[in-house]
Design an enzyme around this catalytic site. Structure first.
Site, short mmCIF file in Angstrom:
data_model
loop_
_atom_site.label_atom_id
_atom_site.label_comp_id
_atom_site.label_asym_id
_atom_site.label_seq_id
_atom_site.Cartn_x
_atom_site.Cartn_y
_atom_site.Cartn_z
N HIS A 60 0.84 -0.75 0.02
CA HIS A 60 0.45 0.23 0.15
C HIS A 60 0.33 1.22 -0.06
O HIS A 60 0.48 2.00 -0.54
CB HIS A 60 -0.95 -0.24 1.13
CG HIS A 60 -1.39 1.27 1.44
ND1 HIS A 60 -1.06 2.25 2.78
CD2 HIS A 60 -3.05 1.67 0.82
CE1 HIS A 60 -2.83 3.04 2.35
NE2 HIS A 60 -2.90 2.99 1.50
N GLU A 63 2.30 1.88 -3.66
CA GLU A 63 1.06 2.41 -4.30
C GLU A 63 1.01 3.40 -4.22
O GLU A 63 0.76 4.93 -4.44
CB GLU A 63 0.03 1.69 -3.68
CG GLU A 63 -1.37 2.10 -4.29
CD GLU A 63 -2.31 2.80 -3.33
OE1 GLU A 63 -2.88 1.41 -2.88
OE2 GLU A 63 -3.23 3.88 -3.52
N HIS A 64 1.30 4.43 -2.93
CA HIS A 64 1.12 5.83 -2.40
C HIS A 64 2.07 6.72 -3.70
O HIS A 64 2.07 7.64 -3.90
CB HIS A 64 0.62 5.95 -1.44
CG HIS A 64 -0.43 6.41 -0.11
ND1 HIS A 64 -0.34 7.19 -0.21
CD2 HIS A 64 -0.61 5.29 -0.54
CE1 HIS A 64 -1.88 7.20 0.83
NE2 HIS A 64 -2.19 5.97 0.44
N GLU A 67 -4.22 7.64 7.34
CA GLU A 67 -5.13 7.33 6.79
C GLU A 67 -5.34 6.10 7.70
O GLU A 67 -6.55 5.76 7.50
CB GLU A 67 -5.07 6.52 5.31
CG GLU A 67 -5.84 5.93 4.68
CD GLU A 67 -4.85 5.34 2.93
OE1 GLU A 67 -3.64 5.25 3.12
OE2 GLU A 67 -5.44 4.30 2.25
#
Lengths: 421, 425
Positions: B69, B72-73, B144
């Site tokens: 993840h 991905e950012h 997040e």
């Protein structure tokens, strides 16, 4: 695509959109009524019962058994807020007859079901069926209590309550726990009768092929009612508070939320929309690039307009200790726009982003229904292309003027209890 | 390059599958009459892939939770600009997501799709990580993580997974924890990128108002050939028992939220599609809104309209989950278990089976009605090892005996766990 709008007696619009690319038929019936604290819960319960049962299908499982047989057709209801109005909707969607393996007339059967639910409800002697009523009322109460489950949504709803306090838009479209508790089978049925006879109605039928029976049947059903409906006012600008009101509440949460509510007296809606897009609606907007990317304060920080109320909301999730910093940066970015610091790239990307969304209208049945309903509310039956030309004509100067007209009205804070001093 | 036209015999819908010379699998669906385009460029790399090696490595590498993840950012930052700034010039709406088994970069647009496709193919193949940019992201992802920790639906689901799975990394949070992401640095990100972002491990799916010839010409220009490095991912041994039968957490919620899950035997490819479908039909017959049990639990005030089911499966995990809101979740659990045990003994009617089969057929056709859904269908089915239209064919072969067999051989009381999130005062 072929669009046609007919008007039935009694202030009822029927729009049909025939677009052969779809595999489904959709029917959306919207009843437009005033949002009031006294009736919101009654209305919501009534419409919940209407999409769950009818005089023919007395229980949820009986109705769903039939819908399953019709290839998983769907039937649902909704209660939403638009400005000071409550929009109560019934929506049905089913496969086009050409996909019926056993040759069923799915459209004909769904028309029977929708008309049965709406015009022959599960009621007798001026009251809804007790069992169906009990289930729907409890469902509404659970829905009201569970609003806190979605922290971002809850913070936005509370911010709207604060910003529009004393106005219909300050109320929930489901009512409150207290008003929902008071709903009875009789009061919900009265609400149903009142809406059926008095609400303005807009119907949207979206299908791959024409079927005159749909319009004919609905026209006949509504003609059987004694209706007296008045036109609603869709725009209801909210007055600005003399001083910004600040409300904070504590919850057992890990992340605090902040919502800033601004109001404007500007009638230049296209400029306000462009302003919101440049300010905080895209990943290259000022809020995303600065509050999130540059300062790493938030995962989300975004703006949205509430057009009918002439309001704009900015919301973010943020550490409690950083609330002051985030608010200062949000206001600073608004000042940047007020001072005319909008680059040509920022403006053109905002216009492109809006164009992208407008060109996609018509790719789903729901986007057609939403587009034509919005045009009806705005009393401006233009095409998405014409709407785009309106946005494209907005100048930087108009955006600056819109930004200057924005005034902070209220601030809502959901605070993390643990880090409270 | 190998080009294949895949067609659904039932609806006549078709798409093109290309095994590109670069190693990438490409799916293109030209959808007449639609204005928009949806494109997804994805890698088979998700939160569960925490232990891996290629043929070039001697040992397996274990990486911190949440790194897929995080990657991905970070891929959204090029050496010279932010990728969103590039998309801003085309008007496309861009995004990305990481799930248990994949990471996808996507855009949707209704104009300039060729330019947006070039941006997508280019940036995903151009990693650029620095210490400063990694440090900056820790703050954003930290927020997040806190946001998802406040989401009771998320918490109730992961608490259930932690009750069903002892060791399988499906139990870890997709974004990791504030502590685990603190261990991530640029070097580790490059290691993961080099391993999983190999075109032989990736798929491009694009649907809507596109031309296959135009898409392939752009792919020829932008895809850099990759050598297949023989990627291997491994998971720790997972016992077939559950960890605990019940877990509760306090959070501000209205009516308590529950997830009730049965741990089942995992499988892959077409067998997984078949089993998922049998499971979905079976639990539909038992508990969907047309079932006797659903109406009974509604009448008794034990569930509300939020009640639903999910078949949750992937590489090394398979479970059946019942979810909803209830002031007495344990009574719902007992009722579900009792109904499953009754059906094991008594079976169910052919009429109920046919009804649910028809309903599922309808939902599979409806999926083909929408540009976004078609693009997702193509990428998901490829990653699951099946074709995009296989589901309708597998469904047509499904019998009530298949569903009954699933219930009788997979759903057991001792593999049942319940997770509840209930309100704090």
């Amino acid at each position: 695509m072929k669009y046609n709008r007919a008007v039935f007696d009694g202030n009822i619009g029927f729009s049909s959109v025939i677009d052969e690319k779809f595999k489904t038929n959709s029917l959306v019936i919207r009843f437009i009524t005033e949002l009031s604290a006294d009736t919101a819960a009654d209305n919501a319960v009534a419409f919940g019962i209407l999409s769950d049962t009818s005089s023919e299908y007395r229980t949820i499982s009986e109705l769903n058994e039939k819908l399953s047989m019709l290839y998983g057709a769907s039937l649902s209801s909704s209660a939403v807020k638009r400005g000071d109005l409550q929009i109560l909707g019934v929506r049905a969607s089913w496969l086009s007859n050409r996909y019926a393996i056993d040759g069923e007339d799915i459209t004909g059967e769904m028309l029977d079901i929708v008309c049965g639910c709406l015009f022959s409800p599960n009621a007798a002697d001026g009251k809804f069926d007790e069992e169906a009523f009990r289930i729907t009322k409890r469902d509404l109460l659970d829905k009201i209590e569970s609003e806190i489950n979605n922290k971002r949504g809850y913070a936005l709803a509370r911010a709207a309550e604060v910003a529009f306090s004393g106005e219909p838009a300050g109320h929930s479209c489901y009512g409150t726990k207290e008003t929902a508790e008071k709903v009875t089978p009789g009061s919900a049925y009265k609400a149903y009768k009142r809406i059926l006879e008095q609400a303005q109605v807009e119907i949207f039928y979206i299908a791959p092929e024409e079927n005159p029976e749909v319009e004919k049947r609905l026209r006949e059903q509504f003609a059987g009612l004694e209706r007296s409906s008045k036109n609603n006012t869709f725009d209801s600008p909210s007055p600005l508070k003399s001083e910004p009101e600040r409300v904070s509440e504590e919850f057992d949460v890990k992340q605090s939320k902040m919502v800033l509510a601004f109001k404007t007296e500007s009638d230049d809606k296209p400029a306000v929309k462009l302003l919101s897009t440049v300010f905080g609606e895209t990943p290259v907007s000022k809020l995303f690039m600065n509050v999130r990317e540059k300062l790493s304060l938030c995962y989300y920080c975004a703006s949205r307009t509430a057009g009918p109320k002439r309001a704009l909301f900015v919301d973010c999730g943020v550490e409690k200790d950083n609330i002051g910093k985030a608010e200062a940066e949000i206001l600073h970015q608004l000042d940047e726009i007020r001072n005319g610091n909008i680059s040509d790239e920022e403006l053109s990307s905002a216009v492109l982003s809006i164009e992208n969304a407008l060109r996609a209208v018509g790719d789903t049945p729901s986007s057609y229904a939403a587009w034509y309903f919005e045009r009806f509310c705005e009393n401006d039956m233009i095409t998405p292309q014409e709407q785009f030309e309106i946005y494209k004509a907005v100048t930087k100067e108009r955006i600056v003027a819109a930004a200057k007209s924005l005034k902070l009205d209220s601030v809502y804070l959901m605070l993390n209890k643990e880090v409270q001093e | 390059m190998e080009n294949k036209i895949l067609t659904s015999p039932r609806t006549g819908d078709s798409c093109i599958h290309v095994k590109h010379k670069s190693g990438l699998d490409i799916y293109i669906c030209e959808m007449k009459g639609f204005s928009s385009v949806e494109a997804l460029f994805g890698t088979k790399y998700g939160s569960i892939n925490t232990m891996f090696k290629t043929s070039e490595d001697k040992e397996y590498t274990t990486v911190p939770e949440g790194i897929a993840h995080f990657l991905e950012h970070k891929l959204f930052e090029n050496e010279d600009c932010d990728v969103f700034e590039l998309y801003a010039k085309t008007g496309a709406s861009a995004n990305a997501f990481t799930s248990f088994e994949k990471t996808c970069y996507l855009f949707s647009c209704s104009k300039n799709y060729q330019e947006s496709l070039k941006i997508l193919l280019d940036f995903v193949q151009k990693p650029y990580f620095t210490k400063a940019s990694v440090d900056k992201e820790q703050g954003i992802i930290g927020q997040e993580i806190k946001m998802t920790n406040d989401n009771p639906d998320w918490r109730v689901f992961f608490n259930l997974l932690r009750s069903l799975y002892h060791n399988h990394p499906v139990k870890i949070d997709i974004a990791g924890t504030v502590e685990s992401i603190a261990e991530i640095d640029a070097e580790l990100l490059y290691k993961c990128y080099g391993t999983f972002y190999n075109l032989n491990n990736m798929v491009l799916a694009i649907a809507g108002n596109v031309s296959a010839d135009e898409v392939l010409a752009i792919c020829d220009e932008y895809l850099k050939p990759c050598e297949d490095k023989g990627l291997e991912t491994v998971f720790p041994d997972e016992p077939d028992t559950i960890v605990r039968s019940e877990v509760r957490e306090a959070q501000p919620v209205g009516t308590p939220i529950f997830n009730i899950g049965y741990k089942c035997v995992p499988c892959m490819g077409r067998e997984r599609l078949r089993k998922s479908m049998a499971a979905s039909l079976a639990v539909g017959i038992i508990s969907d809104a047309s079932s006797e049990m659903y109406q009974r639990l509604l009448n008794e005030g034990l569930i509300n309209s939020s009640f639903g089911t999910e078949i949750f499966s992937g590489d090394g995990y398979f479970s059946v989950i019942f979810s909803g809101e209830s002031s007495a979740p344990e009574k719902v659990r007992d009722a579900v278990a009792a109904e499953i045990n009754r059906v094991k003994n008594e079976g169910f009617g052919e009429k109920e089976f046919q009804r649910n089969k028809k309903s599922m057929y309808g939902s599979l056709i409806r999926e083909l009605n929408n540009v976004e859904a078609v693009a997702n269908l193509m990428i998901n089915s490829h990653m699951d090892g099946v074709g995009p239209y296989d589901a309708i064919e597998v469904l047509s072969e499904m019998t009530s005996a298949d569903c009954l067999e699933f219930i009788r051989t997979e759903l057991f009381d001792d593999k049942l766990a319940m997770s509840v999130v209930e309100g704090t005062v």
